[in-house]
Design a protein around this motif. Structure first.
Motif, mmCIF file in Angstrom:
data_model
loop_
_atom_site.group_PDB
_atom_site.id
_atom_site.type_symbol
_atom_site.label_atom_id
_atom_site.label_comp_id
_atom_site.label_asym_id
_atom_site.label_seq_id
_atom_site.Cartn_x
_atom_site.Cartn_y
_atom_site.Cartn_z
ATOM 1 N N GLY A 100 0.819 -1.269 -0.033
ATOM 2 C CA GLY A 100 0.033 0.124 0.007
ATOM 3 C C GLY A 100 0.772 1.192 0.122
ATOM 4 N N GLY A 101 1.917 1.094 -0.065
ATOM 5 C CA GLY A 101 3.113 2.205 -0.082
ATOM 6 C C GLY A 101 3.879 2.516 -1.387
ATOM 7 N N GLY A 102 5.202 2.881 -1.217
ATOM 8 C CA GLY A 102 5.867 3.256 -2.294
ATOM 9 C C GLY A 102 7.368 2.681 -1.948
ATOM 10 N N ALA A 103 8.528 2.951 -2.803
ATOM 11 C CA ALA A 103 9.865 2.460 -2.472
ATOM 12 C C ALA A 103 10.723 3.176 -3.885
ATOM 13 C CB ALA A 103 9.675 0.862 -2.865
ATOM 14 N N PHE A 104 11.902 3.236 -3.234
ATOM 15 C CA PHE A 104 12.936 3.673 -4.380
ATOM 16 C C PHE A 104 14.337 2.302 -4.299
ATOM 17 C CE2 PHE A 104 11.508 7.915 -2.970
ATOM 18 C CZ PHE A 104 11.453 8.278 -4.517
ATOM 19 N N ILE A 105 14.619 2.088 -5.482
ATOM 20 C CA ILE A 105 15.314 0.914 -5.608
ATOM 21 C C ILE A 105 16.558 1.201 -6.387
ATOM 22 C CG2 ILE A 105 15.449 -1.513 -6.472
ATOM 23 C CD1 ILE A 105 12.523 -1.748 -6.301
ATOM 24 N N SER A 148 -6.557 10.358 7.392
ATOM 25 C CA SER A 148 -7.693 10.777 6.549
ATOM 26 C C SER A 148 -7.568 9.962 5.193
ATOM 27 C CB SER A 148 -7.724 12.120 6.456
ATOM 28 O OG SER A 148 -6.649 12.555 5.524
ATOM 29 N N GLY A 149 -8.539 10.246 4.466
ATOM 30 C CA GLY A 149 -8.338 9.553 3.023
ATOM 31 C C GLY A 149 -7.584 10.433 2.077
ATOM 32 N N LEU A 150 -7.563 11.893 2.699
ATOM 33 C CA LEU A 150 -6.576 12.734 1.811
ATOM 34 C C LEU A 150 -5.241 12.213 1.825
ATOM 35 C CD1 LEU A 150 -8.151 16.060 3.489
ATOM 36 C CD2 LEU A 150 -8.728 15.293 1.165
ATOM 37 N N SER A 151 -4.874 11.566 2.808
ATOM 38 C CA SER A 151 -3.466 11.582 2.782
ATOM 39 C C SER A 151 -2.797 10.467 1.931
ATOM 40 C CB SER A 151 -2.975 11.285 4.253
ATOM 41 O OG SER A 151 -3.586 9.908 4.703
ATOM 42 N N VAL A 152 -3.860 9.844 1.371
ATOM 43 C CA VAL A 152 -3.347 8.529 0.592
ATOM 44 C C VAL A 152 -2.937 8.766 -0.764
ATOM 45 C CG1 VAL A 152 -3.985 5.997 -0.133
ATOM 46 C CG2 VAL A 152 -4.952 7.067 1.900
ATOM 47 N N GLY A 153 -1.555 8.359 -1.106
ATOM 48 C CA GLY A 153 -1.400 8.445 -2.694
ATOM 49 C C GLY A 153 -1.324 7.286 -3.231
ATOM 50 N N THR A 425 8.327 2.139 2.079
ATOM 51 C CA THR A 425 7.698 2.831 3.096
ATOM 52 C C THR A 425 6.078 3.004 3.029
ATOM 53 O OG1 THR A 425 7.650 5.197 4.329
ATOM 54 C CG2 THR A 425 7.903 5.269 1.930
ATOM 55 N N ILE A 426 5.389 3.250 4.045
ATOM 56 C CA ILE A 426 4.001 3.809 3.971
ATOM 57 C C ILE A 426 3.860 5.163 4.713
ATOM 58 C CG2 ILE A 426 2.839 1.474 3.485
ATOM 59 C CD1 ILE A 426 2.126 1.547 6.613
ATOM 60 N N GLU A 427 5.072 5.921 5.071
ATOM 61 C CA GLU A 427 5.338 7.189 5.763
ATOM 62 C C GLU A 427 4.961 6.914 7.267
ATOM 63 O OE1 GLU A 427 4.332 10.112 7.174
ATOM 64 O OE2 GLU A 427 6.130 11.109 6.309
ATOM 65 N N SER A 428 4.146 7.489 8.109
ATOM 66 C CA SER A 428 4.123 7.313 9.305
ATOM 67 C C SER A 428 3.807 5.909 9.800
ATOM 68 C CB SER A 428 3.210 8.238 9.865
ATOM 69 O OG SER A 428 1.895 8.139 9.714
ATOM 70 N N ALA A 429 3.668 5.763 11.065
ATOM 71 C CA ALA A 429 3.530 4.397 11.636
ATOM 72 C C ALA A 429 2.022 3.933 11.231
ATOM 73 C CB ALA A 429 3.783 4.487 13.099
ATOM 74 N N PHE A 430 1.916 2.724 10.408
ATOM 75 C CA PHE A 430 0.625 2.546 10.384
ATOM 76 C C PHE A 430 -0.007 3.238 9.058
ATOM 77 C CE2 PHE A 430 1.169 0.623 14.440
ATOM 78 C CZ PHE A 430 1.244 -0.538 14.235
ATOM 79 N N GLY A 431 0.791 4.233 8.586
ATOM 80 C CA GLY A 431 0.387 4.910 7.325
ATOM 81 C C GLY A 431 -1.108 5.647 7.763
ATOM 82 N N ASN A 442 -0.862 3.874 2.556
ATOM 83 C CA ASN A 442 0.175 4.910 2.979
ATOM 84 C C ASN A 442 -0.582 6.189 3.314
ATOM 85 O OD1 ASN A 442 0.260 6.943 0.643
ATOM 86 N ND2 ASN A 442 0.021 5.052 -0.384
ATOM 87 N N ASN A 443 0.350 7.372 4.008
ATOM 88 C CA ASN A 443 0.011 8.470 4.063
ATOM 89 C C ASN A 443 0.825 9.416 3.556
ATOM 90 O OD1 ASN A 443 1.252 7.839 6.657
ATOM 91 N ND2 ASN A 443 1.336 9.973 6.711
#
Length: 587
Positions: A100-105, A148-153, A425-431, A442-443
């Motif tokens: 549910g998040g992102g990454a850089f490889i 919130s739903g606003l934070s989800v990318g 990452t999903i950003e903050s703890a538990f996104g 994510n958030n």
């Protein structure tokens, strides 16, 4: 499995005095806060240096490392191992990363001797506007924005892993999903760290799906050792294993994601079209030099590697090898270099598809020499001003985005000599705390500036825009010595990642510490605010001397999670941050 481990005695005091610099670093007396490792009764568990001859993987959880190790034993490549590791982290360390998040490889291909960078950073929904986190002319509180739903990318990690696997994978895509599917179906034991972080996060209880998974029927966190099963996640993995990432970005899974985001009390605006349009990007690596080493990693939209290169370029002007790793001089020079790098980060770095980021100008040796000349050996500069390498400063506003530490890092070297460094990452703890189909969303959009303009009315480069990728400080890095891969390093830690990674590089290159000693060093540095010292370590004794030099000092826990591998004449050596439950495995 042939692992040669070396356990050394504690030597913080010796390091602080500049003595016994090759002694092994023991853990500080107090663990990190939001990402602490509660395995021991006090402090965090000591970790040994691990050596191997053929291949190695390191991650923040033993079960995840075992999944990657299993792929390497089957002849898999470094990306094969990283994918299996990441999928298990989604289960065992869900507060930090996941699909549910992102990454850089960052990936070094030994056959072609090429370095690849894969950008799986989340994107804002196409309808997102710059004032997304503003209400009545004021910014939302961080908690209200995050939960919130606003934070989800739009999530990016699966697309990034799929793209990298198409280029560098050896094992079948479906094979990489088997360890995580097995754990999701059969269950895994809740670790002390997961239990503690669930206990501390009150926002989970307000989200029904998340509460049903992380809490028992009385609303209490599952106890340590409880066998946690996740059949919904197993079903998602089976679909993606069979159909590829399209199964996530279209169809029933995508519909579930959009519905969950829009059903939140503070709904978001993600659409099915936003998901189906998402693509990971291959970007040109950003490289610079430090001493005799070449340091390479991800370019913007991450500011992490750029900031590390800036710090190293400034520190190169000073005799760091002559300073004790925990001495006053080291802390002063390192913190001042950090101030200058973070000052530039806050003004210049954003998604390069939307903003012209002067990355090469910001790491130009002449520019960094001029910046280093601002460092007074006897006095802190306080808050550093940004530089102006391309005469654009007057038109830019200072960013006010917060980047909270809950991320994970994976490093791998395979039997062919391919090397990988991946931050996820999903950003903050538990996104966002939004839980759907067995995983958290994510958030990441709170990594944008919450206010699109600064106090002077200037537009901020890292403002919210539809389709844009928020700035990050993730810094997955591969270091070369004599044109050969030498080290893979990276860390979670939010905006402090630049400091963690730069300190580890100085530890290995200047202070000749082994990789485990370097990742275990007590943390210090500045993000252009206070000079920060890690609580429960000998660094606390430097607070008053630093204040006498004009430093505004704060002492607190540091939630890093460094993972590193070094290749030298003795083979492979690996280190895992003692602040987490990480494990290094190799043959």
């Amino acid at each position: 499995m042939r692992i040669r481990a070396k356990r050394c005695v504690a030597a913080w005091a010796a390091l602080a005095c500049g003595m016994a610099m090759a002694a092994c670093a023991a853990p500080p007396a107090s663990p990190a806060d939001e990402d602490k490792n509660p395995e021991g009764s006090s402090g965090y568990a000591e970790k040994p240096l691990v050596r191997a001859e053929r291949f190695m993987v390191a991650s923040a959880n033993p079960l995840a490392s075992e999944a990657g190790y299993d792929m390497l034993r089957q002849g898999g490549s470094a990306i094969d191992a990283a994918i299996a590791t990441q999928l298990v982290l989604n289960l065992t360390e869900p507060q930090s990363s996941g699909i549910g998040g992102g990454a850089f490889i960052v990936y070094y291909d030994s056959a072609t001797q090429q370095l690849k960078v894969y950008d799986g950073r989340e994107t804002a929904p196409s309808s997102a506007q710059p004032a997304r986190f503003m209400r009545d002319g004021r910014t939302l509180s961080y908690g209200a924005a995050v939960n919130s739903g606003l934070s989800v990318g739009v999530p990016g990690v699966l697309r990034a892993m799929e793209l990298a696997h198409k280029r560098q994978g050896k094992l079948p895509w479906s094979e990489l999903f088997k360890p995580a599917i097995r754990l999701a179906e059969q269950g895994f034991r809740v670790s002390p760290r997961l239990h503690k972080l669930v206990s501390e996060n009150k926002a989970l209880a307000s989200q029904g799906a998340a509460a049903a998974y992380f809490l028992d029927e009385r609303g209490r966190p599952w106890p340590v050792g409880h066998v946690l099963k996740n059949p919904d996640f197993a079903e998602v993995l089976r679909r993606v294993a069979k159909q590829g990432a399209d199964a996530f970005y279209t169809g029933a899974i995508a519909r579930g994601i959009v519905a969950a985001v829009r059903a939140h009390e503070t709904p978001g605006d993600m659409t099915l079209a936003d998901l189906s349009r998402y693509r990971a990007k291959e970007r040109e690596p950003l490289c610079g030099t430090y001493r005799l080493y070449r340091v390479c990693g991800v370019p913007p939209p991450s500011a992490g590697v750029l900031g590390v290169l800036q710090m190293l370029g400034m520190l190169e002007q000073f005799p760091m090898s002559q300073f004790a790793p925990l001495g006053l001089e080291a802390v002063h020079y390192f913190s001042e270099a950090g101030r200058l790098a973070y000052a530039d980060r806050d003004f210049y770095v954003a998604d390069p598809d939307f903003v012209d980021v002067p990355a090469k100008a910001l790491i130009d040796p002449a520019y960094l020499q001029a910046r280093a000349a601002l460092i007074d050996p006897d006095r802190s500069m306080g808050v550093a001003p940004p530089g102006d390498p391309v005469s654009r400063l007057a038109s830019l506003g200072r960013d006010n985005a917060l980047e909270i530490p809950s991320t994970s890092h994976i490093v791998v070297v395979d039997a062919e000599g391919d090397m990988l460094s991946m931050t996820t990452t999903i950003e903050s703890a538990f996104g966002s705390k939004i839980f759907v189909h067995g995983f958290l969303l994510n958030n990441q959009l709170t990594d944008f500036s919450h206010n699109p303009v600064d106090a002077q009315g200037r537009l901020v480069a890292n403002r919210v825009e539809g389709g844009k990728r928020p700035r990050s400080t993730m810094a997955p890095i591969i270091v070369f010595r004599d044109a050969k891969p030498y080290m893979a390093i990276g860390s979670p830690g939010g905006s402090a990642i630049m400091n963690y990674v730069a300190q580890t590089l100085v530890g290995v290159i200047d202070w000749k510490l082994d990789i485990q000693q370097a990742v275990s060093l007590p943390h210090y540095g500045s993000r252009n605010k206070q000079t920060e010292l890690e609580r429960g370590t000998p660094l606390e004794k430097l607070a008053q001397p630093l204040r006498a030099m004009g430093h505004d000092v704060s002492v607190h826990e540091f939630p890093s999670g460094l993972q590193g591998i070094v290749i030298d004449e003795h083979g492979l050596s690996g280190g895992a941050d003692p602040r987490r439950e990480g494990k290094v495995l190799g043959d």
